[in-house]
Design an enzyme around this catalytic site. Structure first.
Site, short mmCIF file in Angstrom:
data_model
loop_
_atom_site.label_atom_id
_atom_site.label_comp_id
_atom_site.label_asym_id
_atom_site.label_seq_id
_atom_site.Cartn_x
_atom_site.Cartn_y
_atom_site.Cartn_z
N HIS A 182 50.36 71.12 76.84
CA HIS A 182 50.03 71.19 75.41
C HIS A 182 48.77 72.05 75.28
CE1 HIS A 182 49.89 70.11 71.29
NE2 HIS A 182 49.64 68.82 71.35
N HIS B 88 57.89 77.85 74.41
CA HIS B 88 57.50 76.87 73.41
C HIS B 88 58.70 76.00 73.07
CE1 HIS B 88 55.81 75.19 69.72
NE2 HIS B 88 54.65 75.51 70.25
N ASP C 43 48.52 79.91 73.33
CA ASP C 43 47.51 79.79 74.38
C ASP C 43 47.36 81.05 75.22
OD1 ASP C 43 46.76 77.16 73.80
OD2 ASP C 43 48.58 76.42 74.73
N1 COA Z 1 57.63 80.25 82.40
C1 COA Z 1 58.83 80.42 83.01
N2 COA Z 1 59.96 79.82 82.61
C2 COA Z 1 59.88 79.01 81.55
C3 COA Z 1 58.66 78.79 80.87
C4 COA Z 1 57.51 79.44 81.33
N3 COA Z 1 56.34 79.28 80.75
N4 COA Z 1 58.87 77.93 79.86
C5 COA Z 1 60.18 77.62 79.89
N5 COA Z 1 60.78 78.26 80.92
C6 COA Z 1 62.18 78.19 81.29
C7 COA Z 1 62.43 76.90 82.05
O1 COA Z 1 62.23 77.04 83.44
C8 COA Z 1 63.85 76.59 81.68
O2 COA Z 1 64.69 77.38 82.48
P1 COA Z 1 66.12 76.81 82.98
O3 COA Z 1 66.91 76.60 81.73
O4 COA Z 1 66.64 77.87 83.89
O5 COA Z 1 65.81 75.52 83.69
C9 COA Z 1 63.98 77.09 80.25
O6 COA Z 1 62.96 78.11 80.11
C10 COA Z 1 63.72 76.01 79.22
O7 COA Z 1 62.52 75.36 79.59
P2 COA Z 1 62.06 73.95 79.07
O8 COA Z 1 60.97 73.45 79.94
O9 COA Z 1 63.25 73.08 78.88
O10 COA Z 1 61.49 74.33 77.68
P3 COA Z 1 60.72 73.37 76.78
O11 COA Z 1 61.03 73.77 75.41
O12 COA Z 1 60.92 71.96 77.14
O13 COA Z 1 59.21 73.69 77.20
C11 COA Z 1 56.97 74.22 77.26
C12 COA Z 1 58.23 74.12 76.39
C13 COA Z 1 55.84 74.72 76.37
C14 COA Z 1 56.60 72.85 77.81
C15 COA Z 1 57.23 75.22 78.41
O14 COA Z 1 57.63 76.45 77.90
C16 COA Z 1 56.02 75.37 79.32
O15 COA Z 1 55.79 74.55 80.19
N6 COA Z 1 55.20 76.46 79.12
C17 COA Z 1 54.04 76.66 79.93
C18 COA Z 1 52.89 75.81 79.41
C19 COA Z 1 52.33 76.28 78.11
O16 COA Z 1 52.05 77.45 77.93
N7 COA Z 1 52.11 75.35 77.19
C20 COA Z 1 51.55 75.61 75.89
C21 COA Z 1 52.55 75.37 74.82
S1 COA Z 1 51.90 75.86 73.25
#
Ligand code: COA
Length: 472
Positions: A312, A351, A407
């Site tokens: 987050h 996101h 971020d």
């Molecule tokens: N880098 C690489 N791959 C990513 C990614 C990232 N930052 N974010 C998502 N993906 C990929 C996942 O590996 C997944 O791939 P798959 O379908 O082959 O398994 C797919 O995209 C979906 O990911 P998922 O984790 O289900 O998406 P989500 O909607 O649950 O996650 C976040 C959202 C923000 C938790 C996730 O994008 C993340 O962890 N980002 C990095 C942390 C971050 O920047 N957080 C700030 C948010 S404002």
């Protein structure tokens, strides 16, 4: 035109252009959903972590993930960043409309008054803040503000449990008629009126639940974050400067230097951008706590706790470490390829809601570039970030709808303002207090304690085995 005017105009132009680009690029995307009043009970497809669940109605803010829209009370985020201020925007979120001149003047006066949290700062100096995580320290300070400003911990201040229980804790949602508004407002906001004020309660102390507490938190959490910044550097917290804006004073109290108009405006825009964002994890955490009729300081404390996590608000700090670790634009390709091969999540990308470019990153990217061009070290970070954006978007943009999020560039912006990475997430909290408090107050109008259920997949009929007879 003075240098100051040139900078401010240039920043405004960058924001307006970012808005135009966003609208153009997402024109073809579908129109927004989830905008009609709910007739409870509602049917929706729910994923793990309550993904897709609809918990309430709101008029505060709206995020459209496919179009990359962010709206506060009907106003587009690009317009708010181009023309408004954090003072106006926080008032708008809380009250539903922009203040008039006189309302804004009296709101600002309150913020100036509530920025002075001398007891809180004194209490905090008794803790080893320099060895604490900045978000834990911020949460601690928020609790101290509660102590300083409210009568919540006076021994005669007690909730009347019999009156507040509107439904059994374990009841299935929709099983009982919500008693929300009547009970919640009664207990959460107006306890003081209903109970005789005991003589030993200091009459200057306030309720920990009403709108004054929201103003107190919006003003005071910034002072706490600044005090944390100072204490962590072994310096004494500073007094606020009543002549400065919320953003300007925050920068001043953190760094000890009066900001330039450009620095002040950039911080102001950053605060506007982070002020609210739908039912994100920290907002939800704050609302869950408020729904038990706890109080607004503890709700905000829970928001701070949830925001700390790297999935987050904590991602902004991690992004800067990552960029520093990569070092130079020429090392980006190898680094990104390796991360993708190892299936690592790259910080600052992706996101839960935005499946297009995050509008906040659209604003922060150009602002980071504007600031960084005057600063060699940060310029290398910025160029590394731009290269990374290109590489990650070309690998995952179309395929997985992964784009930079808020971020990704905020850390470079803060770094250019002379702020250390450990304080990035507290800055996010300083801004988000407006959204947390606004949403908590709105939710309490029709309060219903949050109580989702879990599917039990464990055993039944296990027999108790005394410890000396267990096999392991
Ligand atoms: N880098 C690489 N791959 C990513 C990614 C990232 N930052 N974010 C998502 N993906 C990929 C996942 O590996 C997944 O791939 P798959 O379908 O082959 O398994 C797919 O995209 C979906 O990911 P998922 O984790 O289900 O998406 P989500 O909607 O649950 O996650 C976040 C959202 C923000 C938790 C996730 O994008 C993340 O962890 N980002 C990095 C942390 C971050 O920047 N957080 C700030 C948010 S404002």
């Amino acid at each position: 035109m003075t240098k100051k005017d040139t900078d401010i105009k240039a920043i405004q132009k960058l924001v307006i252009e970012a808005g135009k680009k966003a609208r153009k690029e997402t024109k073809g995307e579908p129109e927004p959903g989830l905008t009609k009043p709910i007739k409870w009970p509602v049917e929706c497809l729910v994923g793990p972590g309550l993904e897709g669940a609809i918990a309430c109605e709101t008029k505060i803010g709206y995020v459209n993930g496919t179009k990359g829209w962010l709206i506060y009370r009907g106003y587009d985020i690009f317009d708010l960043c181009a023309y408004s201020t954090y003072e106006e925007v926080s008032y708008l979120l809380l009250h539903g409309e922009f203040p008039s001149k006189s309302q804004l003047a009296s709101y600002k006066e309150k913020l100036v008054k509530y920025r002075s949290i001398n007891d809180t700062k004194r209490y905090m100096m008794g803790f080893p803040i320099e060895r604490m995580d900045a978000m834990s320290a911020l949460r601690l300070g928020t609790n101290m503000m509660r102590q300083e400003f409210t009568y919540a911990d006076q021994h005669l201040y007690k909730a009347d449990v019999g009156k507040i229980i509107s439904s059994d804790e374990d009841s299935i949602p929709m099983e009982t008629v919500p008693m929300g508004e009547e009970k919640a407002i009664y207990e959460f906001k107006e306890r003081r009126k209903k109970r005789r004020t005991p003589e030993d309660i200091d009459p200057t102390l306030q309720s920990p639940c009403g709108i004054e507490s929201c103003y107190h938190l919006i003003a005071g959490v910034a002072s706490v974050a600044a005090a944390v910044a100072r204490l962590k550097q072994g310096r004494l917290p500073l007094e606020p400067d009543p002549e400065l804006s919320h953003a300007g004073n925050f920068l001043y109290m953190m760094t000890g230097k009066r900001p330039t108009p450009l620095q002040e405006r950039i911080m102001d825009i950053s605060l506007i951008l982070h002020a609210d964002h739908g039912m994100n994890a920290s907002t939800f955490a704050a609302m869950v706590v408020a729904s038990t009729l706890s109080d607004i300081y503890l709700s905000v404390g829970s928001g701070i706790a949830a925001l700390k996590g790297p999935l987050h608000g904590g991602a902004n700090e991690q992004v800067l470490y990552m960029l520093e670790d990569i070092g130079k634009p020429e090392y980006v390709s190898t680094w990104v390829k390796r991360s993708l091969k190892e299936k690592q999540k790259i910080m600052g990308f992706g996101h839960r809601v935005y499946k297009s470019y995050d509008p906040r990153a659209r604003v922060l990217g150009p602002l980071a570039g504007y600031l960084a061009k005057k600063d060699k070290e940060n310029n290398t970070l910025f160029k590394t970030a731009r290269k990374m954006e290109k590489e990650v978007v070309s690998a995952l943009g179309e395929k997985k709808h992964i784009f930079p999020n808020v971020d990704f560039y905020s850390g470079i912006v803060y770094s250019c303002l002379g702020i250390r990475p450990e304080l990035f997430t507290p800055i996010f909290a300083v801004s988000r207090v407006a959204g947390w408090t606004a949403r908590v107050l709105e939710y309490l109008q029709h309060n219903r304690i949050f109580r989702p259920r879990a599917m039990y997949t464990g055993q039944f009929d296990e027999k108790y085995v005394p410890i000396n007879k267990r096999k392991k």
